[in-house]
Design an enzyme around this catalytic site. Structure first.
Site: not given
Ligand code: AMP
Length: 281
Positions: A27-28, A34, A149
């Site tokens: 989601m950026g 990420h 997550d």
């Molecule tokens: P989001 O942009 O928050 O939807 O996250 C995109 C992806 O990045 C999802 O699969 C999250 O689980 C992963 N993600 C977010 N934060 C972390 C982190 N600290 N370490 C590893 N993966 C992450």
């Protein structure tokens, strides 16, 4: 040069050479968490698609959606510095939701019932709807999701079985600050003081690992709540121990199952989550 004599080895070699598409949905407001997923995808695929889309259907609180950080320009600079070959997919609402912005209804059983499922009604239907939309458009061979997550990761695994598209789901470890705070796009709206305190979420989960043979789950929960709620402005939404297979919170641990600790904490009106494998020493 490869010299191949058998038909089986030939098929294997051809399969290895075939273009492989890796998808990293985001989601950026990109951070090192990420980027760790994207780097892994680059190392395992010939083509990597990074999607950036703030999915309205997975937000249960309107305020959370409007306040979600939007940093596309700096995200693109970060991605460009990682690789010039990435495909960045930034679809419009109309592209992903041609029938209007509504979630489909899925049945993920107990995986979607507790913890995030209970605290954020409709969240996982929204996540699954957008991930299905991305999977059917990108048609990746592999898709990368973070263990941060963890409940979402298990739901994507279940969705993947239901869709039967032959996609391989890769779970990636949590990236943290030096103090232990799990990296999150939501951290950008915390003050330095709040971030420092928020690292205690992980530090406290780590302390609990050592109590596995001596404390009950209720004692663990009490310790976690007392410690975290002693921090000004911090409120525990939930603390749970659940087996990774069904994600049903338990009060007693079976010897042969793999469990994780799960926690969600409000820091002011920002909600942070974290999880840690409960390893027996
Ligand atoms: P989001 O942009 O928050 O939807 O996250 C995109 C992806 O990045 C999802 O699969 C999250 O689980 C992963 N993600 C977010 N934060 C972390 C982190 N600290 N370490 C590893 N993966 C992450």
């Amino acid at each position: 040069m490869q010299i191949i004599k058998t038909a089986e080895a030939l098929l294997t070699a051809l399969a290895q050479r075939k273009a492989s598409v890796g998808l990293v949905p985001t989601m950026g407001a990109l951070h090192q968490g990420h980027l760790s997923l994207i780097k892994r995808a680059i190392s395992e695929n010939t083509t990597v698609v990074v999607s950036i889309y703030i999915n309205p259907t997975q937000f249960d609180r309107k305020e959370d959606l409007t306040k979600y950080p939007r940093t596309l320009a700096s995200d693109l600079v970060l991605l460009e510095s990682l690789s010039k070959d990435l495909i960045i997919y930034t679809p419009s609402d109309e592209t992903l939701y041609p029938q209007g912005i509504v979630s489909k209804n899925y049945d993920f059983g107990s995986l979607a019932t507790h913890m995030e499922g209970a605290s954020r009604p409709g969240h996982f239907n929204g996540v699954a709807t957008v991930v299905e939309a991305l999977f059917t458009r990108v048609k990746p061979h592999k898709a990368y999701f973070g263990e941060k997550d963890f409940q979402q990761l298990q739901i994507i695994n279940a969705l993947n079985l239901q869709l039967n598209m032959g996609i391989e789901i890769i779970g990636c470890p949590i990236e943290r600050t030096a103090e232990g705070l799990a990296l999150s796009s939501r951290n950008t709206v915390l003050s330095e003081e709040q971030k420092k305190k928020a690292a205690q979420i992980y530090q406290t989960l780590c302390l609990l690992i050592d109590t596995i043979d001596t404390w009950s789950v209720n004692q663990m929960e009490h310790f976690f709540k007392t410690k975290i709620e002693a921090l000004a402005g911090f409120k525990v939404d939930y603390f749970a121990v659940a087996a990774v297979t069904d994600l049903v919170p338990v009060k007693t641990l079976e010897p042969d199952l793999n469990y994780r600790l799960f926690a969600a904490v409000f820091v002011g009106n920002i909600r942070l989550i974290d999880t840690l494998e409960l390893v027996r020493k």
